[in-house]
Scaffold this active site. Structure first.
Site, mmCIF file in Angstrom:
data_model
loop_
_atom_site.group_PDB
_atom_site.id
_atom_site.type_symbol
_atom_site.label_atom_id
_atom_site.label_comp_id
_atom_site.label_asym_id
_atom_site.label_seq_id
_atom_site.Cartn_x
_atom_site.Cartn_y
_atom_site.Cartn_z
ATOM 1 N N SER A 157 0.841 -1.194 0.000
ATOM 2 C CA SER A 157 0.000 0.000 0.000
ATOM 3 C C SER A 157 0.878 1.246 0.000
ATOM 4 O O SER A 157 1.731 1.391 -0.854
ATOM 5 C CB SER A 157 -0.962 -0.050 1.193
ATOM 6 O OG SER A 157 -1.963 0.932 1.068
ATOM 7 N N ASP B 234 -5.738 -2.776 -2.945
ATOM 8 C CA ASP B 234 -4.750 -2.431 -1.927
ATOM 9 C C ASP B 234 -4.043 -3.663 -1.349
ATOM 10 O O ASP B 234 -4.677 -4.621 -0.918
ATOM 11 C CB ASP B 234 -5.456 -1.668 -0.805
ATOM 12 C CG ASP B 234 -4.491 -0.987 0.137
ATOM 13 O OD1 ASP B 234 -3.759 -1.690 0.830
ATOM 14 O OD2 ASP B 234 -4.487 0.259 0.174
#
Length: 310
Positions: free
Chosen positions: A50, A162
């Site tokens: 991320s 993500d």
């Protein structure tokens, strides 16, 4: 002061830096890296999940430390708002996205001076995957594609979101890439199912059924909603990140939520402080190294999308 050079040799360990997920808290990565650089601690391998993939790309591309620090230190609420409003796309209208472009535009992983890998999540299976080959920017965009905010990124026929949703600090990936000593900057657990649900064990199988995928993934809102149910079901008992690292750096954020638009400068400073406090532990880990143990580099590469995730 640690005085290890950045070129790995038989006389010193290969150092892997794992940068965890955590939204605005990721500004702490820039602070931590500044301290490592000032202390002469060379980074040989970089892994990001991320927001960790954002700062990680800058490090792997060997952008100037001050450039990376400035982005982390000066990320303003309006800049973060524009980045989120742009659905986390890496265009040049925002300083954060501009750094990504400067580091990776038109490049592949093979073009970087340091080995680099990012974690993504397969929407169809909720499986973490690792990317360390192919074009850089689509991989980073996938790693930061927060559900319901950013569009899922389609790569090789699958949709990815993500990479910090399930394991926020993928330490084992750095070891698999050949790191002898792993330093992880951990920003906390991104998501845990609400306590009202965790107190009722019967709710978990119900949520799992709601999240069952009933057709091909196309990345539409219904697909994201089902994925959200699967994420919730998987987060009843999230494991603590960074457990397998030789040194885990834990900045203190005083309750600042990951998706806050405020607090970049604060998080940068917390990264500085936590990394300074960790230096004696890093020195001890380096002093205790007993010689090369990493696998043959020819055997450490991942496929473009490693199904094992680690």
């Amino acid at each position: 002061m640690v005085t290890h050079m950045t070129d790995p040799s038989p006389q010193r360990p290969r150092i892997g830096l794992v940068l965890g997920a955590g939204g605005i808290r990721g500004c702490a990565h820039a602070g931590a890296y500044q301290i490592l650089t000032e202390a002469g601690i060379g980074v040989d391998i970089v892994v990001g999940a991320s927001v960790g993939s954002v700062i990680g790309l800058g490090i792997a591309a060997d952008l100037p430390t001050e450039y990376i620090a400035r982005v982390g230190r000066e990320a303003s609420p309006s800049q973060m708002m524009r980045f989120y409003a742009g659905r986390l796309r890496t265009d040049r209208r925002n300083p954060v996205a501009r750094m990504l472009r400067d580091a990776g535009e038109g490049k592949t992983f093979a073009d970087l001076p340091r080995p680099f890998a990012v974690r993504v999540t397969d929407m169809a299976t909720s499986t973490p995957r690792i990317i360390d080959q192919g074009p850089l920017l689509p991989a980073v965009e996938a790693s930061i594609a927060l559900p319901f905010i950013a569009r899922p990124v389609r790569l090789d026929g699958s949709h990815y979101v993500d990479g910090g949703l399930f394991d926020t600090a993928p330490v084992a990936t750095a070891r698999k890439m050949g790191a002898d000593i792993v330093i992880a900057v951990c920003l906390g657990v991104n998501y845990q199912a609400p306590a009202v649900l965790r107190r009722r064990p019967w709710s978990r199988p119900l949520i799992e059924r709601l999240g069952r995928q009933r057709g091909p993934i196309r990345g539409h809102m219904l697909d994201q909603l089902r994925f959200g149910f699967r994420l919730c079901a998987a987060s009843y008992e999230p494991g603590p990140p960074g457990e397998q690292a030789d040194v885990a750096i834990w900045p203190e954020f005083n309750g600042l939520p990951p998706n806050s638009m405020h607090g970049g400068t604060f998080c940068f400073g917390q990264g500085l402080q936590a990394a300074r406090e960790a230096l004696p532990h890093i020195e001890a880990a380096l002093a205790g190294w007993r010689g090369p143990s990493h696998p043959d580099p020819e055997q450490t590469g991942f496929s473009h999308l490693d199904a094992a995730g680690e």
